[in-house]
Write a protein that holds these residues in place. Structure first.
Motif, short mmCIF file in Angstrom:
data_model
loop_
_atom_site.label_atom_id
_atom_site.label_comp_id
_atom_site.label_asym_id
_atom_site.label_seq_id
_atom_site.Cartn_x
_atom_site.Cartn_y
_atom_site.Cartn_z
N ARG A 112 20.72 101.50 4.58
CA ARG A 112 21.31 100.67 3.54
C ARG A 112 21.59 101.54 2.31
NH1 ARG A 112 17.53 99.25 -0.39
NH2 ARG A 112 15.35 99.72 0.15
N PRO A 113 22.29 101.02 1.31
CA PRO A 113 22.62 101.84 0.13
C PRO A 113 21.38 102.31 -0.63
CG PRO A 113 24.02 99.88 0.23
CD PRO A 113 22.96 99.70 1.27
N ASN A 114 21.50 103.49 -1.21
CA ASN A 114 20.51 104.04 -2.15
C ASN A 114 19.14 104.28 -1.50
OD1 ASN A 114 20.10 105.01 -4.80
ND2 ASN A 114 18.93 103.19 -5.32
N VAL A 115 19.14 104.81 -0.28
CA VAL A 115 17.88 105.18 0.37
C VAL A 115 17.74 106.71 0.47
CG1 VAL A 115 17.66 103.05 1.67
CG2 VAL A 115 18.91 104.97 2.67
N GLY A 116 18.75 107.47 0.02
CA GLY A 116 18.63 108.93 -0.01
C GLY A 116 19.34 109.64 1.13
N LYS A 117 20.39 109.04 1.69
CA LYS A 117 21.10 109.69 2.79
C LYS A 117 21.83 110.95 2.31
CE LYS A 117 23.48 106.01 3.66
NZ LYS A 117 22.84 105.15 2.64
N VAL A 197 10.66 104.06 1.30
CA VAL A 197 9.27 103.67 1.47
C VAL A 197 8.69 103.08 0.19
CG1 VAL A 197 8.30 105.92 0.86
CG2 VAL A 197 7.08 104.45 2.45
N ARG A 198 9.27 103.44 -0.97
CA ARG A 198 8.75 102.91 -2.23
C ARG A 198 9.09 101.43 -2.40
NH1 ARG A 198 10.90 107.19 -6.61
NH2 ARG A 198 12.83 106.52 -5.61
N ALA A 199 10.23 101.03 -1.86
CA ALA A 199 10.64 99.62 -1.95
C ALA A 199 10.06 98.78 -0.83
CB ALA A 199 12.16 99.52 -1.94
N GLY A 200 9.42 99.41 0.15
CA GLY A 200 8.90 98.67 1.27
C GLY A 200 9.99 98.31 2.27
N LEU A 201 9.63 97.54 3.25
CA LEU A 201 10.59 97.14 4.27
C LEU A 201 11.48 96.04 3.70
CD1 LEU A 201 11.42 97.70 7.18
CD2 LEU A 201 9.89 95.85 7.90
N VAL A 224 12.96 107.36 9.64
CA VAL A 224 12.47 108.25 8.59
C VAL A 224 12.19 107.42 7.34
CG1 VAL A 224 13.17 110.07 6.99
CG2 VAL A 224 13.63 110.32 9.42
N MET A 225 11.00 107.61 6.77
CA MET A 225 10.61 106.97 5.51
C MET A 225 10.84 107.96 4.38
SD MET A 225 7.12 104.90 6.53
CE MET A 225 6.18 106.44 6.61
N ASN A 226 11.89 107.77 3.62
CA ASN A 226 12.24 108.68 2.55
C ASN A 226 11.53 108.28 1.24
OD1 ASN A 226 13.53 110.85 1.36
ND2 ASN A 226 15.38 109.71 0.88
N LYS A 227 11.54 109.22 0.29
CA LYS A 227 10.94 109.03 -1.04
C LYS A 227 9.44 108.78 -0.94
CE LYS A 227 15.27 106.96 -2.64
NZ LYS A 227 15.91 105.82 -3.38
N SER A 228 8.79 109.50 -0.04
CA SER A 228 7.35 109.29 0.18
C SER A 228 6.49 110.24 -0.64
CB SER A 228 7.03 109.48 1.67
OG SER A 228 7.36 110.80 2.09
N ALA A 258 13.46 113.76 0.74
CA ALA A 258 14.66 114.59 0.73
C ALA A 258 14.80 115.35 -0.58
CB ALA A 258 15.90 113.72 0.97
N GLU A 259 14.23 114.83 -1.65
CA GLU A 259 14.36 115.48 -2.95
C GLU A 259 13.47 116.70 -3.06
OE1 GLU A 259 16.19 115.87 -6.59
OE2 GLU A 259 16.58 114.35 -5.04
N THR A 260 12.24 116.63 -2.55
CA THR A 260 11.28 117.73 -2.68
C THR A 260 11.13 118.56 -1.41
OG1 THR A 260 9.42 116.32 -2.04
CG2 THR A 260 10.00 116.39 -4.37
N GLY A 261 11.62 118.07 -0.27
CA GLY A 261 11.47 118.80 0.98
C GLY A 261 10.21 118.48 1.75
N LEU A 262 9.46 117.48 1.31
CA LEU A 262 8.24 117.09 2.01
C LEU A 262 8.57 116.50 3.37
CD1 LEU A 262 5.10 116.55 1.82
CD2 LEU A 262 5.73 114.27 0.99
N GLY A 263 7.84 116.90 4.39
CA GLY A 263 8.00 116.32 5.72
C GLY A 263 9.11 116.92 6.56
N MET A 264 9.74 118.00 6.11
CA MET A 264 10.80 118.62 6.91
C MET A 264 10.24 119.24 8.19
SD MET A 264 13.75 118.13 5.50
CE MET A 264 13.16 116.52 5.01
N ALA A 265 8.96 119.63 8.16
CA ALA A 265 8.34 120.19 9.36
C ALA A 265 8.22 119.13 10.45
CB ALA A 265 6.96 120.76 9.02
N GLU A 266 7.81 117.92 10.08
CA GLU A 266 7.69 116.85 11.06
C GLU A 266 9.07 116.44 11.60
OE1 GLU A 266 6.11 116.89 8.15
OE2 GLU A 266 4.13 117.32 8.98
N LEU A 267 10.07 116.44 10.73
CA LEU A 267 11.42 116.12 11.20
C LEU A 267 11.92 117.18 12.16
CD1 LEU A 267 13.84 114.22 10.92
CD2 LEU A 267 14.63 115.60 9.00
#
Length: 613
Positions: A112-117, A197-201, A224-228, A258-267
């Motif tokens: 959906r819009p504004n999730v960090g794609k 993830v900050r806005a929840g499901l 993928v849960m972004n903004k975690s 996506a902003e800080t690069g956290l979780g790129m290893a798991e991806l």
């Protein structure tokens, strides 16, 4: 001891349960292996007390790692003692860096819009190409972008799509963007479904999940849960969010930022087996990996073409006409295009990269948001392009007193100042057909070339093409003119040919005073793209502006270099002192005198004399 399943320092891999964890220096380099008992629950692991002592004691951990390195223990040789067995290998099944770009798998980013794609798209391609702006009530991305992702040693095509809203009506902008996303999804092999993830499901996330199952039932989707980054604090918030994400039905979610690069290893770990299986099937169909990864020899270099102009003049329609597909969003609304969309196609054996830019507007101090970012991106596109196609509106020219408005004059002059080739395209000529508009049609055909020459007098012979992008007329004429301008822009002339030309030019020009004639020793080209020449003059004389204009005009007429900027620089050759025979001896004597008078030489000579004595 509780650690987050992030992979930034100690990457803990496994499934929910009890097992052993490897200690690795990075997320894809395999060097050492330690067996630590652990328990994983929704991305968090609990290490045993013995593991805590080793991790918190640097001396002990270094000794253990050194012993493993001395014994040449690899990941293939050591297996966990408890829980599920996880096998690691330092031999990759597919070397993605050697695979032909056309064979790489395609991964689309949806949500959906504004999730960090767009932020994740920029992270994967390692460049800031897609516009990123926090606008919850608006859609920044409208056209899908394409790039080559570089995640560790993985290479794949990645598509950034527009935000999906299922409540959009048919024919609206949101409805058209959803149709384009569905077309892009049909040409993809994998999908990354992003949620905030900050806005929840969100209820829209559930609708997007249903839309994915309906339009892409056979495409493997990674949730993928972004903004975690804000929830990665060990308080259990991330685990609770992962439990909610299971309702979407796409398996275990991956927590990233996506902003800080956290979780790129798991991806990376999730994508690698999927991409390898797909590439092995593709390479089997093509024969072998060596044959498929051979570089295709192109007889001609790629051409970068930027399509620029004011809003709603038909730039996106022209790009779709050149590509002969609905690549970008078009419509009667002004300002539809925001991102500079880059597309590739082949024309007569030549690779052409098209860039559709947003409508050019003068940037003001009060203007902020996506519109301001679009203007900056359009200006950068002109600097990166080889040839700039300036699109004009024929209907506006017929109704106005002038052919070019201020914004269009600024675009043309900036393209010339940057040294780019310029082609003017007059679009919407279909609106001037008919008996009633015959005079207007002729007026536009005559007025545009004359006014362009008046506005940009420093570049003569700028080509003008009259087309109708909506009807598809003039497509071949545009590309032929663009390629002709590009070849002139890349032209190189030999020094001997230029000096023969110079003698003829200087002799046929009528100088008022022979003493005032510039004494050019020789003339040479130092670079192309654009053609740049240097005139070497004898003495301290300099070429006047009149002389430079005369040489520039003669170059364009004699070598057919119209429509591209030409640069001429001057260099003075100092007069020689004395005769030819004395020059060498005089210069060598001067150098000898400098060596004798040097303080360093005196010290060095005196030290050598003492040693000899």
């Amino acid at each position: 001891m509780v650690c987050c399943y992030s992979g930034s320092l100690f990457d803990v891999l496994g499934i929910n349960g009890i097992g052993t964890a490897p200690l690795r220096p990075n997320y894809y380099g395999l060097i050492t292996y330690l067996n630590f008992p652990y328990t994983i629950n929704y991305g968090f692991c609990t290490l045993s007390r013995s593991a805590e002592e080793i991790l918190l004691n640097p001396t002990q951990s270094n000794d253990v790692i050194g012993n493993l390195e001395d014994s040449n223990v690899g990941f293939d040789d050591v297996a966990p003692t408890d829980g599920p067995q996880i096998k690691y290998g330092n031999k990759n099944l597919v070397e993605f860096t050697k695979v032909d770009v056309n064979l790489l798998p395609t991964v689309i980013l949806v949500g959906r819009p504004n999730v960090g794609k767009s932020a994740l798209f920029n992270r994967l391609i390692r460049r800031r190409e897609a516009l990123v702006y926090n606008t919850p009530d608006d859609h920044v991305t409208r056209d899908f972008r394409e790039g080559i992702a570089k995640l560790g040693d993985l290479r794949f095509r990645v598509l950034d799509s527009a935000g999906l809203e299922m409540a959009a009506t048919s024919g609206s902008i949101l409805g058209r963007t959803a149709d384009m996303t569905a077309n892009a999804l049909a040409r993809s092999q994998f999908a990354i479904f992003l949620i905030d993830v900050r806005a929840g499901l969100h209820p829209m996330d559930l609708e997007v999940g249903k839309w994915l199952r309906r339009h892409a039932p056979g495409i493997c989707t990674i949730l993928v849960m972004n903004k975690s980054e804000s929830l990665d604090d060990g308080a259990g918030l991330l685990a609770a969010a992962a439990g909610e994400a299971y309702e979407l039905g796409f398996g275990d979610p991956i927590a990233i930022s996506a902003e800080t690069g956290l979780g790129m290893a798991e991806l990376y770990e999730s994508l690698r087996p999927l991409l390898e299986d797909h590439m092995l099937q593709v390479l089997d169909d093509k024969g072998s990996q060596e044959n498929s990864s051979c570089d295709v020899e192109e007889s001609k270099l790629p051409l970068q073409l930027a399509i620029v102009g004011r809003p709603n003049v038909g730039k996106s329609t022209l790009l779709n006409t050149l590509l002969q597909e609905n690549r970008v969003l078009v419509g009667p609304e002004a300002g539809l295009t925001r991102d500079s969309v880059r597309a590739q196609f082949q024309f007569q054996g030549r690779t052409v990269y098209l860039v559709d830019t947003a409508g050019w507007l003068q940037r003001t101090k009060q203007e902020k948001g996506p519109a301001s970012l679009s203007i900056m991106q359009s200006r950068k596109s002109i600097m990166r392009a080889h040839v700039v196609a300036l699109v004009l509106d024929a209907e506006e020219i017929a109704n106005a007193k002038s052919s070019m408005k201020h914004a269009e004059v600024v675009i043309a002059r900036r393209a010339v100042e940057e040294g780019r080739g310029l082609v003017v395209i007059v679009n919407k000529m279909d609106l001037l057909r008919g008996r009633k508009n015959s005079k207007l049609y002729e007026k536009v055909m005559e007025a545009v070339p004359e006014e362009i020459q008046m506005v940009i007098p420093q570049v003569t012979g700028i080509p003008v093409v009259f087309i109708s992008a909506l009807e598809g007329r003039g497509r071949i004429s545009v590309m032929r003119q663009v390629i002709d301008t590009y070849e002139k822009w890349c032209l190189r002339l030999s020094t001997a040919r230029l000096n023969r030309w110079l003698r003829k030019v200087m002799s046929r020009h009528s100088w008022k005073d022979q003493a005032a004639q510039p004494k050019i020793k020789y003339f040479t080209q130092v670079k192309a793209r654009p053609p740049t020449f240097v005139a070497f003059l004898g003495g301290k004389t300099q070429l006047s502006n009149t002389d430079l204009r005369f040489l520039t005009k003669s170059l364009k007429e004699d070598f057919d270099l119209g429509g591209i900027p030409i640069r001429i620089m001057q260099r003075s050759i100092p007069k020689k002192v004395g005769g030819i025979g004395n020059t060498k001896s005089t210069s060598s004597a001067g150098r000898t005198a400098e060596r004798i008078s040097s303080d360093k030489r005196r010290v060095f000579t005196s030290e050598n004399a003492n040693v000899i004595t």
